[in-house]
Scaffold this motif. Structure first.
Motif, PDB file in Angstrom:
ATOM      1  N   ALA A 128       0.825  -1.206   0.000  1.00 46.48           N
ATOM      2  CA  ALA A 128       0.000   0.000   0.000  1.00 46.48           C
ATOM      3  C   ALA A 128       0.861   1.259   0.000  1.00 46.48           C
ATOM      4  N   SER A 129       2.005   1.215   0.705  1.00 47.85           N
ATOM      5  CA  SER A 129       2.835   2.411   0.826  1.00 47.85           C
ATOM      6  C   SER A 129       3.900   2.458  -0.261  1.00 47.85           C
ATOM      7  N   THR A 132       7.372   1.084   0.998  1.00 51.14           N
ATOM      8  CA  THR A 132       7.523  -0.367   0.988  1.00 51.14           C
ATOM      9  C   THR A 132       7.624  -0.902  -0.427  1.00 51.14           C
ATOM     10  N   ARG A 133       6.874  -0.317  -1.360  1.00 47.83           N
ATOM     11  CA  ARG A 133       6.976  -0.768  -2.758  1.00 47.83           C
ATOM     12  C   ARG A 133       8.392  -0.555  -3.281  1.00 47.83           C
ATOM     13  N   GLU A 200       4.389  -2.508   6.116  1.00 49.64           N
ATOM     14  CA  GLU A 200       4.125  -1.224   5.474  1.00 49.64           C
ATOM     15  C   GLU A 200       4.802  -0.070   6.212  1.00 49.64           C
ATOM     16  N   GLY A 201       5.523   0.755   5.462  1.00 48.25           N
ATOM     17  CA  GLY A 201       6.049   1.995   6.000  1.00 48.25           C
ATOM     18  C   GLY A 201       7.484   1.916   6.471  1.00 48.25           C
TER      19      GLY A 201
END
Length: 275
Positions: A128-129, A132-133, A200-201
């Protein structure tokens, strides 16, 4: 027989899809069971697992759900091993979803008399972030992530391999501990995929990376003989530069996480998966 051991602490949101994917996968070609060890849960993890009893029976799986009052993954692994009946053991995280055919490939690969270890091909779903991607994109190009059977989130071994140690010790990195009990030529990478999500994050990435690094240091100190089995290709400066040029944003995020883990951890920082 194939035994899948699935430790889970407060995984109500994840255990259902994990079990659904496992039970919907291609038949392993051998009797199979899944032992869910709900340890220290304060939610409906155990109930969500038991709700799959009918699906398990229809798919030809034996489903066992254990509940332990105390948390602790290593305690859960030991309880799962004691309850399991199969010679081939798969250790599966509750947030992982196996792809079709993986269990059958594991049974085939590990049906040998000599000690062997196997894992599938990990696939990191879109995070989602953006941070992280970017981190995941760069991380997947590193030598460890591209090596056969890295084993994060899912690893398996036959009875001869599992006999190389007794109970799981109280360690940070159970997956690395297991993998390093096998030389590179004993580790089998299988083509069937499994989905392994990253946290995430930025802050959560740092917390998990800090714990991973601590786990490696712990193994090097307590089991130094295992480190010879690492077999990980080194990433030289030229290769790193090429990766950085190919993905500057991914490199920047990865480098920032790598630098952040070297800073003193907050006094109150424990570890959780961070979802």
């Amino acid at each position: 027989m194939l035994s899948v051991i699935l430790p889970a602490t407060n995984e109500e949101a994840w255990i259902g899809p994990c079990l659904d994917a496992l039970l919907a996968s291609d038949p392993p070609g051998a009797p199979a069971e899944v032992v869910v060890v709900a340890n220290g849960c304060r939610d409906g993890t155990a109930a969500a697992a038991r709700a799959r009893a009918g699906a398990a029976e229809a798919a030809g799986w034996r489903l066992v759900v254990l509940e332990l009052a105390q948390g602790g993954k290593l305690q859960a692994l030991n309880a799962g091993d004691k309850a399991a009946q199969g010679g081939i053991r798969v250790y599966l995280d509750a947030d992982v979803q196996v792809g079709p055919g993986l269990m059958a490939q594991i049974v085939q690969a590990l049906g040998v008399p000599q000690a062997a270890y196997a894992s599938g091909t990990p696939v990191i779903p879109r995070a989602a972030s953006a941070v992280t991607r970017a981190y995941a994109r760069f991380w997947q190009r590193l030598p460890f992530a591209r090596a056969p059977a890295p084993g994060f989130g899912l690893f398996a071994m036959n009875a001869a391999g599992r006999a190389r140690w007794g109970d799981w010790p109280q360690i940070i990195s159970d997956d690395t501990f297991a993998r390093l009990h096998f030389a590179p030529h004993e580790r089998i990478g299988l083509p069937a995929p499994y989905s392994w999500p990253m946290v995430e994050g930025f802050a959560r990435l740092v917390r998990v990376r800090r714990r991973q690094d601590a786990g490696v240091r712990e193994l090097a100190a307590g089991w130094p003989h295992l480190m010879a089995n690492e077999g990980k290709a080194r990433l030289g400066g030229a290769a790193l530069a090429r990766l950085a040029l190919a993905d500057p944003w991914g490199f920047a995020v990865y480098a920032a996480v790598s630098l952040a883990v070297r800073l003193p951890a907050p006094a109150s920082a424990g570890w959780a998966r961070g979802r």
